[in-house]
Design a protein around this motif. Structure first.
Motif, PDB file in Angstrom:
ATOM      1  N   GLU A   1      -1.419   6.809  -2.548  1.00 42.89           N
ATOM      2  CA  GLU A   1      -3.027   6.943  -2.448  1.00 42.89           C
ATOM      3  C   GLU A   1      -3.514   7.179  -3.883  1.00 42.89           C
ATOM      4  O   GLU A   1      -4.786   7.383  -4.028  1.00 42.89           O
ATOM      5  CB  GLU A   1      -3.297   8.186  -1.539  1.00 42.89           C
ATOM      6  CG  GLU A   1      -3.074   7.851  -0.058  1.00 42.89           C
ATOM      7  CD  GLU A   1      -3.630   9.094   0.687  1.00 42.89           C
ATOM      8  OE1 GLU A   1      -4.436   9.804   0.311  1.00 42.89           O
ATOM      9  OE2 GLU A   1      -3.138   9.215   1.750  1.00 42.89           O
ATOM     10  N   HIS A   2      -2.709   7.485  -4.735  1.00 46.68           N
ATOM     11  CA  HIS A   2      -3.168   7.746  -6.082  1.00 46.68           C
ATOM     12  C   HIS A   2      -2.583   6.798  -7.093  1.00 46.68           C
ATOM     13  O   HIS A   2      -2.635   6.999  -8.351  1.00 46.68           O
ATOM     14  CB  HIS A   2      -2.548   9.121  -6.608  1.00 46.68           C
ATOM     15  CG  HIS A   2      -3.131  10.252  -5.791  1.00 46.68           C
ATOM     16  ND1 HIS A   2      -4.160  10.571  -5.654  1.00 46.68           N
ATOM     17  CD2 HIS A   2      -2.377  10.844  -4.682  1.00 46.68           C
ATOM     18  CE1 HIS A   2      -4.416  11.745  -4.613  1.00 46.68           C
ATOM     19  NE2 HIS A   2      -3.162  11.929  -3.976  1.00 46.68           N
TER      20      HIS A   2
ATOM     21  N   TRP B   1     -10.709  -0.143   5.573  1.00 53.32           N
ATOM     22  CA  TRP B   1     -10.170  -0.667   4.425  1.00 53.32           C
ATOM     23  C   TRP B   1     -11.148  -1.057   3.348  1.00 53.32           C
ATOM     24  O   TRP B   1     -10.947  -0.690   2.089  1.00 53.32           O
ATOM     25  CB  TRP B   1      -9.313  -1.737   4.675  1.00 53.32           C
ATOM     26  CG  TRP B   1      -7.802  -1.508   5.324  1.00 53.32           C
ATOM     27  CD1 TRP B   1      -7.491  -1.504   6.897  1.00 53.32           C
ATOM     28  CD2 TRP B   1      -6.874  -0.616   4.742  1.00 53.32           C
ATOM     29  NE1 TRP B   1      -6.181  -0.807   7.063  1.00 53.32           N
ATOM     30  CE2 TRP B   1      -5.747  -0.464   5.703  1.00 53.32           C
ATOM     31  CE3 TRP B   1      -6.794  -0.363   3.497  1.00 53.32           C
ATOM     32  CZ2 TRP B   1      -4.659   0.227   5.303  1.00 53.32           C
ATOM     33  CZ3 TRP B   1      -5.611   0.413   3.276  1.00 53.32           C
ATOM     34  CH2 TRP B   1      -4.506   0.725   3.979  1.00 53.32           C
TER      35      TRP B   1
ATOM     36  N   ARG C   1      -5.375  -0.441  -6.001  1.00 50.90           N
ATOM     37  CA  ARG C   1      -5.653  -0.009  -4.762  1.00 50.90           C
ATOM     38  C   ARG C   1      -6.951  -0.529  -4.323  1.00 50.90           C
ATOM     39  O   ARG C   1      -7.111  -0.906  -2.828  1.00 50.90           O
ATOM     40  CB  ARG C   1      -5.870   1.476  -4.575  1.00 50.90           C
ATOM     41  CG  ARG C   1      -4.577   2.329  -4.917  1.00 50.90           C
ATOM     42  CD  ARG C   1      -4.559   3.742  -4.490  1.00 50.90           C
ATOM     43  NE  ARG C   1      -5.336   4.399  -5.848  1.00 50.90           N
ATOM     44  CZ  ARG C   1      -6.596   4.950  -5.695  1.00 50.90           C
ATOM     45  NH1 ARG C   1      -7.170   5.033  -4.675  1.00 50.90           N
ATOM     46  NH2 ARG C   1      -7.048   5.369  -6.965  1.00 50.90           N
TER      47      ARG C   1
ATOM     48  N   TRP D   1       0.933  -1.214   0.140  1.00 44.78           N
ATOM     49  CA  TRP D   1       0.048   0.127  -0.147  1.00 44.78           C
ATOM     50  C   TRP D   1       0.777   1.195  -0.184  1.00 44.78           C
ATOM     51  O   TRP D   1       0.479   2.213  -0.660  1.00 44.78           O
ATOM     52  CB  TRP D   1      -0.904   0.136   1.026  1.00 44.78           C
ATOM     53  CG  TRP D   1      -1.769   1.234   1.348  1.00 44.78           C
ATOM     54  CD1 TRP D   1      -1.705   2.420   1.761  1.00 44.78           C
ATOM     55  CD2 TRP D   1      -3.109   1.360   0.519  1.00 44.78           C
ATOM     56  NE1 TRP D   1      -2.744   3.122   1.619  1.00 44.78           N
ATOM     57  CE2 TRP D   1      -3.658   2.404   0.784  1.00 44.78           C
ATOM     58  CE3 TRP D   1      -3.898   0.484  -0.456  1.00 44.78           C
ATOM     59  CZ2 TRP D   1      -4.776   2.993   0.178  1.00 44.78           C
ATOM     60  CZ3 TRP D   1      -5.079   0.887  -0.852  1.00 44.78           C
ATOM     61  CH2 TRP D   1      -5.235   2.251  -0.729  1.00 44.78           C
TER      62      TRP D   1
ATOM     63  N   ARG E   1     -12.119   2.130   1.647  1.00 44.39           N
ATOM     64  CA  ARG E   1     -11.287   2.477   0.863  1.00 44.39           C
ATOM     65  C   ARG E   1     -11.159   1.617  -0.508  1.00 44.39           C
ATOM     66  O   ARG E   1     -10.915   2.143  -1.832  1.00 44.39           O
ATOM     67  CB  ARG E   1      -9.744   2.396   1.288  1.00 44.39           C
ATOM     68  CG  ARG E   1      -9.460   3.222   2.383  1.00 44.39           C
ATOM     69  CD  ARG E   1      -7.909   3.109   2.951  1.00 44.39           C
ATOM     70  NE  ARG E   1      -7.617   3.822   3.976  1.00 44.39           N
ATOM     71  CZ  ARG E   1      -7.406   3.628   5.277  1.00 44.39           C
ATOM     72  NH1 ARG E   1      -7.905   2.347   5.495  1.00 44.39           N
ATOM     73  NH2 ARG E   1      -7.366   4.549   6.259  1.00 44.39           N
TER      74      ARG E   1
ATOM     75  N   ALA F   1     -11.788   3.326  -4.087  1.00 44.47           N
ATOM     76  CA  ALA F   1     -11.162   3.203  -5.309  1.00 44.47           C
ATOM     77  C   ALA F   1     -11.737   2.645  -6.499  1.00 44.47           C
ATOM     78  O   ALA F   1     -11.463   2.842  -7.790  1.00 44.47           O
ATOM     79  CB  ALA F   1      -9.670   2.130  -4.887  1.00 44.47           C
TER      80      ALA F   1
END
Length: 169
Positions: free
Chosen positions: A45-46, A72, A52, A40, A75, A79
């Motif tokens: 983050e991008h 998680w 991701r 990770w 997230r 994504a």
């Protein structure tokens, strides 16, 4: 699904994630969590949305704290949702992400159920049911549909598109 599996085989990041998932399934939860967190950090983050999403989806499974697991799983869904609308047609991993939606919503429903939030659990269970309509009749699709049915029973839901309604006494 075969097309997605071919894409996965050619993708080094997804291969690495898969290797760590095998470690987790073999029983080394802590080491798997550590390696997934390292991946990770490497992705950032991008990074690629499919990477991701997949990574966060599996990272959730390695968590001991249900609130952290929920974070998680959220997230992972975030994504996946980055690739929507017009951009989905241009994104190579769109098909793979679409195949993950039933599982993503199912995991969120289970998270919310564990946390005593039945309304949120039912919302994501309904989304999982709707998304499951796109699954093929293969072992992955049947596994997800079976898990949806089990959670329906646990939450006292009537059967949806995943199966016939439960009989009442």
């Amino acid at each position: 699904m075969a097309e997605w599996q071919g894409q996965v085989a050619a993708d080094a990041v997804l291969t690495r994630i898969g290797q760590v998932v095998m470690l987790h399934h073999a029983g080394d939860r802590e080491e798997a969590r550590t390696r997934l967190l390292d991946l990770w950090a490497e992705l950032g983050e991008h990074g690629d949305p499919l990477h991701r999403c997949t990574l966060a989806h599996y990272l959730a499974d390695t968590q001991d704290d249900p609130e952290v697991e929920l974070a998680w799983d959220l997230r992972a869904l975030t994504a996946a949702e980055e690739v929507a609308g017009d951009s989905a047609a241009a994104y190579e991993g769109a098909l793979a992400l679409r195949a993950l939606y039933p599982s993503l919503h199912l995991d969120l429903a289970a998270d919310y159920a564990r946390l005593g939030r039945p309304d949120a659990a039912r919302t994501h269970l309904h989304r999982a049911r709707r998304a499951a309509g796109t699954l093929r009749d293969d072992s992955y699709g049947e596994g997800v549909r079976s898990a949806i049915r089990r959670l329906e029973i646990r939450l006292g839901e009537e059967g949806g598109p995943t199966g016939p309604p439960r009989q009442r006494p």
